[in-house]
Design an enzyme around this catalytic site. Structure first.
Site, mmCIF file in Angstrom:
data_model
loop_
_atom_site.group_PDB
_atom_site.id
_atom_site.type_symbol
_atom_site.label_atom_id
_atom_site.label_comp_id
_atom_site.label_asym_id
_atom_site.label_seq_id
_atom_site.Cartn_x
_atom_site.Cartn_y
_atom_site.Cartn_z
ATOM 1 N N HIS A 64 0.845 -1.203 0.000
ATOM 2 C CA HIS A 64 0.000 0.000 0.000
ATOM 3 C C HIS A 64 0.871 1.240 0.000
ATOM 4 O O HIS A 64 2.088 1.159 0.136
ATOM 5 C CB HIS A 64 -1.012 -0.014 1.155
ATOM 6 C CG HIS A 64 -0.414 0.038 2.540
ATOM 7 N ND1 HIS A 64 0.421 -0.939 3.033
ATOM 8 C CD2 HIS A 64 -0.560 0.943 3.544
ATOM 9 C CE1 HIS A 64 0.753 -0.641 4.283
ATOM 10 N NE2 HIS A 64 0.185 0.502 4.607
ATOM 11 N N HIS A 66 1.207 3.888 1.940
ATOM 12 C CA HIS A 66 1.760 4.588 3.103
ATOM 13 C C HIS A 66 3.285 4.608 2.976
ATOM 14 O O HIS A 66 3.909 3.620 2.572
ATOM 15 C CB HIS A 66 1.353 3.881 4.412
ATOM 16 C CG HIS A 66 0.012 4.327 4.927
ATOM 17 N ND1 HIS A 66 -0.818 3.526 5.673
ATOM 18 C CD2 HIS A 66 -0.645 5.513 4.792
ATOM 19 C CE1 HIS A 66 -1.924 4.194 5.981
ATOM 20 N NE2 HIS A 66 -1.845 5.398 5.458
ATOM 21 N N ASP A 68 5.770 4.361 4.909
ATOM 22 C CA ASP A 68 6.659 3.384 5.565
ATOM 23 C C ASP A 68 6.768 2.094 4.754
ATOM 24 O O ASP A 68 7.541 1.206 5.097
ATOM 25 C CB ASP A 68 6.221 3.093 7.011
ATOM 26 C CG ASP A 68 4.773 2.668 7.165
ATOM 27 O OD1 ASP A 68 3.942 3.122 6.367
ATOM 28 O OD2 ASP A 68 4.474 1.885 8.094
ATOM 29 N N HIS A 69 6.005 2.012 3.658
ATOM 30 C CA HIS A 69 6.043 0.806 2.815
ATOM 31 C C HIS A 69 6.607 1.067 1.418
ATOM 32 O O HIS A 69 6.844 0.125 0.672
ATOM 33 C CB HIS A 69 4.640 0.202 2.699
ATOM 34 C CG HIS A 69 4.122 -0.263 4.030
ATOM 35 N ND1 HIS A 69 4.063 -1.578 4.401
ATOM 36 C CD2 HIS A 69 3.684 0.453 5.110
ATOM 37 C CE1 HIS A 69 3.602 -1.679 5.641
ATOM 38 N NE2 HIS A 69 3.370 -0.450 6.084
ATOM 39 N N HIS A 181 -7.613 -1.744 5.647
ATOM 40 C CA HIS A 181 -6.663 -0.886 6.378
ATOM 41 C C HIS A 181 -7.242 0.518 6.314
ATOM 42 O O HIS A 181 -8.367 0.698 5.840
ATOM 43 C CB HIS A 181 -5.284 -1.014 5.694
ATOM 44 C CG HIS A 181 -4.178 -0.245 6.349
ATOM 45 N ND1 HIS A 181 -4.021 -0.174 7.714
ATOM 46 C CD2 HIS A 181 -3.146 0.491 5.822
ATOM 47 C CE1 HIS A 181 -2.957 0.568 7.984
ATOM 48 N NE2 HIS A 181 -2.418 0.985 6.859
ATOM 49 N N ASP A 259 -0.516 -3.831 5.779
ATOM 50 C CA ASP A 259 -1.165 -3.414 7.025
ATOM 51 C C ASP A 259 -2.645 -3.763 6.945
ATOM 52 O O ASP A 259 -3.288 -3.563 5.906
ATOM 53 C CB ASP A 259 -1.019 -1.897 7.204
ATOM 54 C CG ASP A 259 0.423 -1.501 7.478
ATOM 55 O OD1 ASP A 259 1.287 -2.390 7.497
ATOM 56 O OD2 ASP A 259 0.662 -0.291 7.671
ATOM 57 N N HIS A 334 5.918 -5.547 11.674
ATOM 58 C CA HIS A 334 5.304 -4.215 11.659
ATOM 59 C C HIS A 334 4.942 -3.794 13.079
ATOM 60 O O HIS A 334 3.789 -3.511 13.410
ATOM 61 C CB HIS A 334 4.051 -4.221 10.744
ATOM 62 C CG HIS A 334 3.571 -2.850 10.372
ATOM 63 N ND1 HIS A 334 2.646 -2.164 11.114
ATOM 64 C CD2 HIS A 334 3.875 -2.043 9.331
ATOM 65 C CE1 HIS A 334 2.388 -1.006 10.548
ATOM 66 N NE2 HIS A 334 3.131 -0.901 9.459
HETATM 67 ZN ZN LIG Z 1 2.691 0.521 7.938
HETATM 68 ZN ZN LIG Z 2 -0.297 1.512 6.535
#
Ligand SMILES: [Zn+2]
Ligand SMILES: [Zn+2]
Length: 384
Positions: A64, A66, A68-69, A181, A259, A334
């Site tokens: 996804h 976001h 952090d990914h 999510h 997530d 995570h």
């Molecule tokens: Zn995340």
């Molecule tokens: Zn996320």
């Protein structure tokens, strides 16, 4: 010969990276290649700290959008395709495009990132978008100079079937499904082909017939083992006994989820997976309960509500899902920055608290549940 398969957690943190956990990235070694799942910021640094060669990455799957990914994607592509970098093993794959899979708008975002930073790659790439019914369609216009048109993959009966090109010829498949999510998120199901069965029990039969087989002109009677594995057809021995090919051994299935607070949509495309990788962002641990007298201790319900409000899962939620899909092994990852990933005693105790919460829900299967740490590798063994 069964190809080895292992998984290395390059980053295991959520939201904010910490001194002990980098942002998400998971390297799955499949058939000698590396398939990377998510590519958080500084994933290329993590490659440098690991034994893995980033030049071996042939596919990248983004769960996804976001940051952090995916924030590490542009930099990783630049480094891993840099043909002047001796750390890259790109000599034989230099012209093979790197395939990237993910939700919209990953294609235009990556294109703009690479164009805006005047980045050139030493290898072509293409981005395949997994589109939900109302998603805008990118028509592959004004491509980056190293970009090839990617496929637009639509949802059919609740799941996506990804184009696998060369790997498809070998029988590898990857499917995906949208999971719940705070933004659109994906779970991936990676399946390898079935492998030839074990032939050990046939050796005595061949030995018994060895002389007669040699007289028939078969210099090495044991070569029959390989032959029946390859052809999957029975062979009648000189004494009339039948060498029957053993049943195929089912290939491994790995489920890697982005997530999520609810991954039920992936259930129809799983088949008793060998391994499930599930997020476990927040938990009720000794960090919450070992507080000064008079301080409020949150309840499990409060933690779970807060976790779900952010679209995430607790260890108990992850374990309940693992049980539901009947997976053999569960790896949690995570983690909130509160849960340190180092070797300090308190860090290890907190992580063991988290693991135990999952064990309690997953039939006390202590030996089947792990908490991931940065740079930790795990060998995914065949079930049989
Ligand atoms: Zn995340
Ligand atoms: Zn996320």
């Amino acid at each position: 010969m069964v190809a080895p398969m292992d998984i290395t957690f390059l980053g295991t943190g959520s939201a904010q990276p910490s001194a002990t956990r980098n942002h998400q990235a998971i390297a799955l070694r499949v058939d000698g290649d590396i398939w990377l799942f998510d590519c958080g910021e500084a994933t290329q640094h993590q490659f440098q700290k690991s034994k893995l060669k980033m030049g071996k990455v042939t596919r990248i799957f983004i769960t996804h959008m976001h940051g952090d990914h995916c924030f590490g994607l542009g930099p990783l592509l630049c480094s891993m395709t840099d043909n002047l970098n001796p750390a890259n093993a790109t000599t034989d794959t230099a012209k093979t495009p790197i395939d990237i899979y993910g939700p919209t708008p990953i294609r235009s975002w990556l294109r703009n990132t690479l164009k805006s930073t005047y980045s050139n790659l030493g290898q072509p790439y293409r981005v395949h978008e997994l589109l939900l019914p109302d998603d805008p369609i990118d028509t592959n216009q004004e491509l980056h100079q190293d970009e090839l048109p990617g496929e637009n993959i639509t949802l059919i009966d609740g799941s996506f079937t990804l184009p696998m090109f060369e790997s498809a010829k070998k029988g590898y498949t990857v499917q995906a499904a949208p999971i719940v999510h705070s933004i659109p998120s994906l779970g991936f199901v990676i399946r390898e082909p079935d492998w030839p069965g074990k032939v050990n029990q046939l050796i005595p039969l061949i030995k018994k017939n060895a002389i007669a087989l040699k007289e028939l002109g078969l210099a090495n009677p044991m070569s029959l083992l390989g032959k029946i594995q390859r052809t999957n057809e029975p062979y009648t021995l000189p004494d009339g006994q039948l060498l029957t090919p053993p049943p195929l051994r089912p290939g491994r299935e790995v489920v890697i989820l982005g997530d999520t607070k609810d991954a039920s949509a992936i259930i129809p495309i799983t088949r008793d997976p060998t391994l499930l990788v599930h997020e476990s962002t927040n938990a009720l641990t000794r960090l919450d309960t070992n507080v000064k007298e008079g301080s409020a201790v949150p309840t499990l319900e409060e933690i779970e509500t807060r976790t779900k409000d952010h679209g995430h899962s607790t260890p108990q939620m992850a374990a309940a899902f693992a049980k539901k899909i009947n997976c053999k092994k569960l790896i949690l990852t995570h983690f909130s920055a509160r849960y340190r990933g180092d070797e300090e005693e308190e860090s290890l105790q907190v992580m063991e608290d988290i693991r135990k919460l999952a064990i309690d829900v997953f039939d006390q299967r202590s030996e089947d549940i792990y908490c991931a740490r940065d740079l930790w590798s795990y060998e995914i063994k065949m079930d049989h």
